[in-house]
Scaffold this active site. Structure first.
Site, PDB file in Angstrom:
ATOM      1  N   HIS A  92      86.817 -10.344  46.360  1.00 26.09           N
ATOM      2  CA  HIS A  92      86.222  -9.302  45.514  1.00 26.09           C
ATOM      3  C   HIS A  92      85.929  -8.063  46.359  1.00 26.09           C
ATOM      4  CE1 HIS A  92      85.329 -12.055  42.086  1.00 26.09           C
ATOM      5  NE2 HIS A  92      85.284 -12.958  43.046  1.00 26.09           N
ATOM      6  N   TYR A 105      82.078 -20.987  46.480  1.00 30.84           N
ATOM      7  CA  TYR A 105      81.200 -19.874  46.835  1.00 30.84           C
ATOM      8  C   TYR A 105      79.858 -20.385  47.334  1.00 30.84           C
ATOM      9  CZ  TYR A 105      84.223 -16.541  44.371  1.00 30.84           C
ATOM     10  OH  TYR A 105      85.275 -15.766  43.967  1.00 30.84           O
ATOM     11  N   ARG A 132      91.900 -20.295  39.621  1.00 31.48           N
ATOM     12  CA  ARG A 132      91.954 -18.902  40.084  1.00 31.48           C
ATOM     13  C   ARG A 132      92.813 -18.814  41.343  1.00 31.48           C
ATOM     14  NH1 ARG A 132      88.969 -14.615  39.564  1.00 31.48           N
ATOM     15  NH2 ARG A 132      91.087 -13.845  39.374  1.00 31.48           N
ATOM     16  N   TYR A 172      90.480 -22.150  43.360  1.00 28.35           N
ATOM     17  CA  TYR A 172      89.499 -23.071  42.773  1.00 28.35           C
ATOM     18  C   TYR A 172      89.693 -23.168  41.271  1.00 28.35           C
ATOM     19  CZ  TYR A 172      86.904 -18.694  41.911  1.00 28.35           C
ATOM     20  OH  TYR A 172      86.538 -17.429  41.537  1.00 28.35           O
ATOM     21  N   HIS A 175      91.447 -15.034  46.085  1.00 29.04           N
ATOM     22  CA  HIS A 175      91.150 -13.610  45.923  1.00 29.04           C
ATOM     23  C   HIS A 175      89.902 -13.241  46.697  1.00 29.04           C
ATOM     24  CE1 HIS A 175      88.841 -15.646  42.758  1.00 29.04           C
ATOM     25  NE2 HIS A 175      87.936 -14.697  42.937  1.00 29.04           N
TER      26      HIS A 175
END
Lengths: 187, 235
Positions: free
Chosen positions: B158, B104, B153, B143, B156
């Protein structure tokens, strides 16, 4: 695929910089009617640890008690420039701050009025579903007759009452669990 | 008695607050049951954010920086609907995601994977009168995270939606079909099993743009209205 609600998921820790780029902690630009107030909402986990990666949103009526929304059809003034929505992330002290105006009272569906309040949504890593609560103003004479507070265990009502500090800031601790757990609402 | 405008969710649609396999939840979940509130003006109104003017690049995450980001370009589109299949027109849809390497653009993300200067990872779109929205982005990477040994994870995106009222507010995550990491992800699996497929986008060959980008479809279903509108009630 539309055979049920889309399930909720956590906001996670990394929304900052994207969601918050459209944050609005100052709800009431110059010219909006009403008493100016500052809010400081502090998030705690079940052990009292400050939550520094949370996101808080507020939704409120204007000083006349009118929501800026088509479902509020009452003949009360709308303030241009006042939507009534705020969004801010919590900082290292677990605190999200807002500048707004004190809302007016809004009606209760069965008649009478609700005490002035601000609706709050709580999001954070580890919070799988939005937590909804309300902020009321300590010392407000309307609290005694408020129909929502009457639904709340008297011993827990104080978790919804913001108190004014020496600087005039309305402070409300929000506890997700623990001995002082905030009252959350399901509506 | 006034009737609630929005139907209460049936059991089994959302995750519980506490899911011990997701280790952030035990200390971040209420212990006491929520106080059930009739829906008042405070709950049936909410921010519509109709005054937010969206820039042309806001729903194209590949055109927000100096150059194109690395990764597999994809179209993510769908409709915002209520439980009765009615569109939620003009809904604001916000998304955020990591880059193709699984990192991120956020100071708190210290995963040892490269940042992409051409990818910020945030986007907004306004649904049209039919509830349809669309984003162009790159497929996010998987990640690792520290929830448990060798935790990863699944890829995905959000999603954040307001819908028409405070009562319809939703934050969720969209996953990709056939991802083997779904089986071991405590966040995805926090949702009751029957409802989990609703978090998966569908591969959408029809919306794929030849020579340019694959497409995924993700419809979002918000709370529906009760059959009898409040204004028709007397007494």
């Amino acid at each position: 695929m539309a055979d049920g609600l889309t399930p909720s998921q956590t906001i996670g820790p990394f929304y900052w910089g994207t969601l918050v780029s459209s944050c609005r902690a100052d709800l009431a630009p110059a010219g909006v009617a009403g008493e100016r107030i500052e809010l400081a909402l502090t998030l705690h986990d079940a052990e009292g640890v400050l939550i520094s990666d949370g996101l808080l949103e507020i939704w409120q009526a204007n000083s006349h008690g009118r929501y800026n929304h088509p479902e509020d059809r009452r003949n009360l003034p709308l303030d241009p420039g006042f939507e009534g929505f705020g969004r801010a992330s919590t900082d290292a002290t677990g605190t999200a701050r807002f500048a707004t105006v004190r809302p007016g009272p809004v009606p209760w569906p069965q008649g009478g009025m609700q005490a002035p309040h601000i609706n709050i949504s709580v999001f954070a890593r580890g919070v799988l579903n939005r937590l909804a609560t309300r902020l009321y103003f300590d010392g407000d004479p309307a609290l005694a007759g408020d129909p929502v507070l009457k639904l709340v265990d008297p011993a827990r009502r104080s978790t919804l009452l913001a108190k004014r500090d020496a600087e005039g800031v309305w402070r409300l601790p929000i506890h997700i669990g623990g001995a002082h757990e905030t009252v959350f609402f399901d509506s | 008695m006034a009737q609630d405008l929005y139907r209460r969710p049936a059991p089994g649609q959302h995750p519980p607050h506490r899911v011990d396999a997701y280790k952030s939840t035990p200390n971040r979940s209420p212990r006491k049951p929520a106080v059930v509130l009739p829906q008042t003006l405070s709950e049936i109104t909410g921010p519509l954010l109709r005054g937010e003017r969206l820039g042309a690049e806001e729903n194209d995450l590949t055109r927000q920086r100096m150059g194109p980001p690395l990764g597999e370009r994809i179209v993510v589109h769908g409709r915002v609907l209520d439980e009765d299949g009615k569109p939620v027109p003009d809904a604001l849809v916000e998304i955020w995601q990591c880059n193709a390497a699984g990192r991120y653009h956020h100071p708190g993300d210290q995963h040892y994977a490269p940042l992409d200067p051409n990818f910020h990872g945030g986007g907004r779109a306004r649904a049209d009168s039919d509830g349809a929205y669309q984003f162009v982005t790159i497929k996010p990477g998987a990640y690792p995270w520290k929830n448990h040994h060798n935790a990863w994870r699944p890829a995905h995106i959000h999603f954040s939606l307001f819908g028409p009222a405070f009562a319809t507010r939703l934050i969720t995550q969209m996953y990709f079909p056939n991802d083997p990491l779904l089986a071991i992800d405590p966040i995805y699996n926090s949702v009751p099993e029957a409802a989990r497929p609703r978090l998966q986008a569908a591969f959408d060959l029809g919306a794929t743009r030849p020579e340019w980008a694959l497409a995924y479809r993700f419809d979002i279903v918000l709370r529906g209205r009760n059959a009898t509108p409040m204004e028709d009630e007397h007494g």
